[in-house]
Design a protein around this motif. Structure first.
Motif, PDB file in Angstrom:
ATOM      1  N   ALA A 287      13.033  27.898 -21.551  1.00 43.10           N
ATOM      2  CA  ALA A 287      11.669  28.474 -21.582  1.00 43.10           C
ATOM      3  C   ALA A 287      11.282  28.783 -23.020  1.00 43.10           C
ATOM      4  CB  ALA A 287      11.583  29.722 -20.704  1.00 43.10           C
ATOM      5  N   ALA A 288      11.501  27.804 -23.875  1.00 46.72           N
ATOM      6  CA  ALA A 288      11.431  28.038 -25.327  1.00 46.72           C
ATOM      7  C   ALA A 288      10.023  28.328 -25.834  1.00 46.72           C
ATOM      8  CB  ALA A 288      12.015  26.834 -26.071  1.00 46.72           C
TER       9      ALA A 288
ATOM     10  N   SER B 190       7.841  22.765 -20.294  1.00 44.25           N
ATOM     11  CA  SER B 190       7.291  22.094 -19.113  1.00 44.25           C
ATOM     12  C   SER B 190       6.112  21.182 -19.403  1.00 44.25           C
ATOM     13  CB  SER B 190       6.870  23.143 -18.082  1.00 44.25           C
ATOM     14  OG  SER B 190       5.876  24.007 -18.619  1.00 44.25           O
ATOM     15  N   SER B 191       5.774  20.964 -20.665  1.00 47.63           N
ATOM     16  CA  SER B 191       4.651  20.074 -20.980  1.00 47.63           C
ATOM     17  C   SER B 191       4.782  19.543 -22.399  1.00 47.63           C
ATOM     18  CB  SER B 191       3.306  20.806 -20.832  1.00 47.63           C
ATOM     19  OG  SER B 191       3.134  21.760 -21.872  1.00 47.63           O
ATOM     20  N   ASP B 192       4.087  18.443 -22.636  1.00 48.57           N
ATOM     21  CA  ASP B 192       4.084  17.873 -23.983  1.00 48.57           C
ATOM     22  C   ASP B 192       3.362  18.791 -24.966  1.00 48.57           C
ATOM     23  OD1 ASP B 192       5.473  15.671 -23.074  1.00 48.57           O
ATOM     24  OD2 ASP B 192       3.668  14.438 -22.779  1.00 48.57           O
ATOM     25  N   GLU B 193       2.356  19.524 -24.466  1.00 51.77           N
ATOM     26  CA  GLU B 193       1.643  20.473 -25.334  1.00 51.77           C
ATOM     27  C   GLU B 193       2.596  21.562 -25.817  1.00 51.77           C
ATOM     28  OE1 GLU B 193      -2.252  23.462 -25.283  1.00 51.77           O
ATOM     29  OE2 GLU B 193      -1.507  22.575 -23.416  1.00 51.77           O
ATOM     30  N   LYS B 194       3.413  22.064 -24.908  1.00 53.79           N
ATOM     31  CA  LYS B 194       4.402  23.069 -25.304  1.00 53.79           C
ATOM     32  C   LYS B 194       5.431  22.468 -26.256  1.00 53.79           C
ATOM     33  CE  LYS B 194       4.062  25.972 -21.176  1.00 53.79           C
ATOM     34  NZ  LYS B 194       4.796  26.655 -20.092  1.00 53.79           N
TER      35      LYS B 194
ATOM     36  N   TYR C 206      11.257  19.297 -19.152  1.00 55.46           N
ATOM     37  CA  TYR C 206      12.021  19.133 -17.920  1.00 55.46           C
ATOM     38  C   TYR C 206      11.200  18.551 -16.776  1.00 55.46           C
ATOM     39  CZ  TYR C 206      10.006  23.698 -16.564  1.00 55.46           C
ATOM     40  OH  TYR C 206       9.154  24.737 -16.260  1.00 55.46           O
ATOM     41  N   LYS C 207       9.881  18.397 -16.992  1.00 56.07           N
ATOM     42  CA  LYS C 207       9.057  17.737 -15.982  1.00 56.07           C
ATOM     43  C   LYS C 207       9.166  16.211 -16.081  1.00 56.07           C
ATOM     44  CE  LYS C 207       6.998  21.362 -14.055  1.00 56.07           C
ATOM     45  NZ  LYS C 207       5.567  21.642 -14.257  1.00 56.07           N
TER      46      LYS C 207
ATOM     47  N   LYS D 261       2.111  28.417 -17.399  1.00 56.83           N
ATOM     48  CA  LYS D 261       1.051  27.829 -18.222  1.00 56.83           C
ATOM     49  C   LYS D 261       1.020  28.340 -19.660  1.00 56.83           C
ATOM     50  CE  LYS D 261      -0.720  25.416 -14.816  1.00 56.83           C
ATOM     51  NZ  LYS D 261      -0.635  23.938 -14.830  1.00 56.83           N
ATOM     52  N   ASN D 262       1.622  29.473 -19.916  1.00 55.06           N
ATOM     53  CA  ASN D 262       1.420  30.110 -21.224  1.00 55.06           C
ATOM     54  C   ASN D 262       2.220  29.453 -22.334  1.00 55.06           C
ATOM     55  OD1 ASN D 262       3.626  31.507 -19.640  1.00 55.06           O
ATOM     56  ND2 ASN D 262       4.007  32.418 -21.661  1.00 55.06           N
ATOM     57  N   ILE D 263       1.639  29.499 -23.523  1.00 52.46           N
ATOM     58  CA  ILE D 263       2.331  29.142 -24.765  1.00 52.46           C
ATOM     59  C   ILE D 263       2.335  30.403 -25.619  1.00 52.46           C
ATOM     60  CG2 ILE D 263       2.284  27.734 -26.862  1.00 52.46           C
ATOM     61  CD1 ILE D 263       0.968  25.526 -25.311  1.00 52.46           C
TER      62      ILE D 263
END
Length: 408
Positions: free
Chosen positions: A211-212, A236-240, A255-256, A391-393
């Motif tokens: 959960a970096a 969990s996303s490329d944006e993250k 990981y998705k 959803k949060n960054i």
């Protein structure tokens, strides 16, 4: 002294009662002053009470909004009620009254609403762990170190409110009211102290952060890089993933779209030296399997299980002793409350890093959420949902707008 028509008279009478309660007993039974006549300084100091009653027209109201746990549940919306007309609390002799401007959302908010930290506490009780705001009133002893109008941060139950009473000894003086300081109070301090006390980081070691891109993960990534480690971060996303790369993460694993276990086995065949783990369940199991010889796995949470009735997600615990023995590895838990003796030192270090520009404190106000920015106590419910949707960054923060009559 000036009072707003809306709240001045109410507050002044409450303050008078408070000041009278604080005074030592004396032979004279009657008050030494009255609002309509003369007053005597030996018992009450009205020159000081001006700060308590009304800071240059700041219009402290007699009532406020706050969130209260009215039913024990891990479902935040079921557990918590927004109260519209709660009395604004009065500070004691060593206390500050803080008007909250920003409050932080933590994964463990639902652990608190479920009563998991103290089974003896029964509803109703206040909720919210941390806040940043201005001092609008204070007790006499507290005035030795603080004054009205100063910006402070704090960690104390009850921050999900427009006003919170904070013991002066627990407050942290700030140069300004900024949400970035809030990110350091729990999330930053957890990462700093856990890695310092339990991580035993050294140059060249491989550190896995789960959960970096979250509130505390962002700091674990940066602090491990400052220690000249090679950092791997799950998200969990490329944006993250893009955010993680921008703060120095060497290898991101979405990981998705990627198999975390396969990536770790292929890219890090000798294992990782340290894991900063906050997810639990299957992620804990694969992180444990990925440990190197003498590896250290630090558990700072297990968010995957918090929404369950037990608060837990199953792990393969029956194999744990054998796995640790085989690698001379260790699993250590970290709970911030057990390291309060080092807390002030940690915050000073983190604040200096931020002020020098050496630390990114990413704040997520929910601007990209379906209903927009998290503003007002009503939006705390949405903010908690947003966190559990992943959803949060960065750190989720809710802004509390203050009265247009305020001078602060």
């Amino acid at each position: 002294m000036s009072f707003s028509a809306k709240s001045g008279a109410s507050l002044s009478s409450r303050a008078a009662r408070w000041w009278w309660r604080q005074q030592p007993s004396c032979a004279a039974a009657a008050p030494a002053w009255s609002f309509g006549g003369s007053w005597s300084r030996p018992i009450l100091d009205m020159s000081y009470s001006r700060q308590f009653l009304d800071f240059q027209g700041s219009s402290i109201p007699s009532s406020m909004k706050k969130l209260v746990v009215t039913k024990l549940s891990q479902n935040f919306r079921e557990a918590v009620t927004l109260q519209q007309d709660s009395p604004v609390p009065l500070p004691g002799d060593g206390d500050l009254l803080v008007r909250n401007r920003f409050v932080g959302i933590n994964a463990s908010d639902i652990n608190y609403s479920a009563g998991r930290y103290d089974a003896s506490v029964k509803p109703p009780f206040d909720i919210g762990f941390e806040g940043v705001g201005e001092v609008v009133a204070l007790g006499l002893s507290a005035s030795a170190d603080y004054s009205v109008g100063q910006a402070v941060a704090y960690v104390k139950a009850g921050s999900f409110a427009e006003y919170t009473v904070v013991p002066a000894r627990q407050a942290v003086l700030l140069p300004s009211v900024k949400p970035e300081f809030l990110t350091l109070m729990v999330s930053g301090a957890t990462a700093y102290l856990s890695l310092k006390e339990l991580g035993d980081l050294s140059e060249g070691q491989k550190v896995l952060v789960t959960a970096a891109a979250g509130g505390t993960g962002q700091f674990a990534v940066q602090l491990a890089k400052k220690a000249k480690c090679h950092v791997i971060g799950t998200c969990s996303s490329d944006e993250k993933g893009g955010f993680l790369k921008s703060i120095g993460c060497d290898r991101t694993i979405n990981y998705k779209t990627e198999n975390v276990e396969s990536v770790l086995r292929k890219d890090y065949p000798e294992g990782v030296d340290v894991v900063y783990e906050s997810v639990g369940g299957k992620m804990f199991d694969l992180a444990l399997n990925a440990l190197a010889i003498k590896g250290r796995l630090i558990v700072i949470g297990f968010i995957a299980g918090y929404q369950n009735p037990t608060g837990l997600q199953p792990v393969k615990a029956e194999l744990l002793p054998a796995k640790l023995l085989k690698k001379s590895a260790s699993v250590r838990g970290f709970f911030l409350n057990h390291y309060l003796s080092d807390y002030k030192m940690a915050l000073q270090h983190l604040f200096k890093m931020y002020e020098r520009g050496d630390l990114v404190c990413e704040v997520d106000f929910g601007d990209m959420s379906p209903e927009g920015k998290f503003t007002g106590l009503e939006s705390v419910f949405r903010a908690v949902d947003y966190m559990y949707m992943g959803k949060n960054i960065g750190k989720i923060v809710v802004e509390l707008p203050h009265s247009v009559n305020s001078k602060l």
